[in-house]
Write a protein that holds these residues in place. Structure first.
Motif, PDB file in Angstrom:
ATOM      1  N   HIS A  81     -71.876  -3.874  38.813  1.00 17.18           N
ATOM      2  CA  HIS A  81     -71.029  -3.760  40.002  1.00 17.18           C
ATOM      3  C   HIS A  81     -69.609  -4.250  39.721  1.00 17.18           C
ATOM      4  CE1 HIS A  81     -74.633  -2.800  42.112  1.00 17.18           C
ATOM      5  NE2 HIS A  81     -74.015  -2.752  43.265  1.00 17.18           N
ATOM      6  N   THR A  92     -64.659   1.723  42.847  1.00 18.76           N
ATOM      7  CA  THR A  92     -65.907   0.960  42.829  1.00 18.76           C
ATOM      8  C   THR A  92     -66.887   1.588  41.836  1.00 18.76           C
ATOM      9  OG1 THR A  92     -66.949   2.212  44.622  1.00 18.76           O
ATOM     10  CG2 THR A  92     -65.717   0.227  45.239  1.00 18.76           C
ATOM     11  N   SER A  94     -71.130   1.030  41.202  1.00 15.03           N
ATOM     12  CA  SER A  94     -72.314   0.331  41.687  1.00 15.03           C
ATOM     13  C   SER A  94     -73.573   1.074  41.275  1.00 15.03           C
ATOM     14  CB  SER A  94     -72.256   0.178  43.212  1.00 15.03           C
ATOM     15  OG  SER A  94     -72.235   1.445  43.825  1.00 15.03           O
ATOM     16  N   ARG A  99     -76.002   5.192  38.889  1.00 15.66           N
ATOM     17  CA  ARG A  99     -74.681   4.563  38.973  1.00 15.66           C
ATOM     18  C   ARG A  99     -73.722   5.474  39.705  1.00 15.66           C
ATOM     19  NH1 ARG A  99     -74.197   1.638  33.173  1.00 15.66           N
ATOM     20  NH2 ARG A  99     -76.135   0.499  33.403  1.00 15.66           N
TER      21      ARG A  99
END
Length: 168
Positions: A81, A92, A94, A99
């Motif tokens: 993350h 971002t 995550s 993923r």
């Protein structure tokens, strides 16, 4: 004729979430395991004299799987993350099985929200959700230190106010 928008590069974001996020993810995994184990435990108590073998087996499997997840997955999530905010976009990364890289252009940001759930409050963590005009939905950065989350929300609000565009 307006200039064509510049493509934003897909790259790993620079910042990690708070190290306390590992504890948060472990607590969430433990609580989820307990919720799943509760009916099995009640059934074992009710059938205390002679519980079926399959019930004992599924209870043990649930317990072992929950413990394995709580031990192994949170450190992986912490390593994966990431987040970053630039004058152009919110980045971002995550997920652990799947993923997800997300880029939200600053000119598309509509709202910025912070969230502090009960476990997050206990660990002084927060999540920041950036809602955009995307059909994909908001971008959420989870597991931030609560001070960093407040500063990020302030920075994003200022940046979006100064960025031309109609957020659509």
């Amino acid at each position: 004729m307006p200039a064509a928008p510049t493509a934003l590069p897909l790259r790993p974001p620079a910042h990690q979430v708070s190290p306390r996020a590992v504890q948060w993810w472990r607590l969430r995994a433990a609580l989820t395991t307990l919720v799943i184990l509760a009916p099995q435990g009640i059934a074992l108590l009710v059938l205390a004299g002679q519980p079926p073998g399959w019930l004992v087996a599924t209870t043990l499997i649930t317990l072992l799987a929950g413990l394995a997840y709580a031990v192994a997955v949170p450190p992986l999530l912490y390593r994966i993350h990431r987040w970053e905010v630039t004058p152009e976009a919110v980045y971002t990364l995550s997920g652990w099985l799947v993923r997800e890289w997300r880029i939200a252009p600053i000119s598309r940001v509509q709202t910025v929200d912070t969230e502090h759930g009960p476990l997050q409050q206990l660990l002084k963590l927060a999540s920041v959700t950036v809602t955009t005009a995307s059909a994909r939905g908001p971008v959420t950065i989870r597991g931030l230190d609560e001070g960093a989350a407040a500063e990020l929300a302030r920075q994003l609000t200022e940046t979006t106010q100064a960025t031309p565009g109609d957020a659509t």
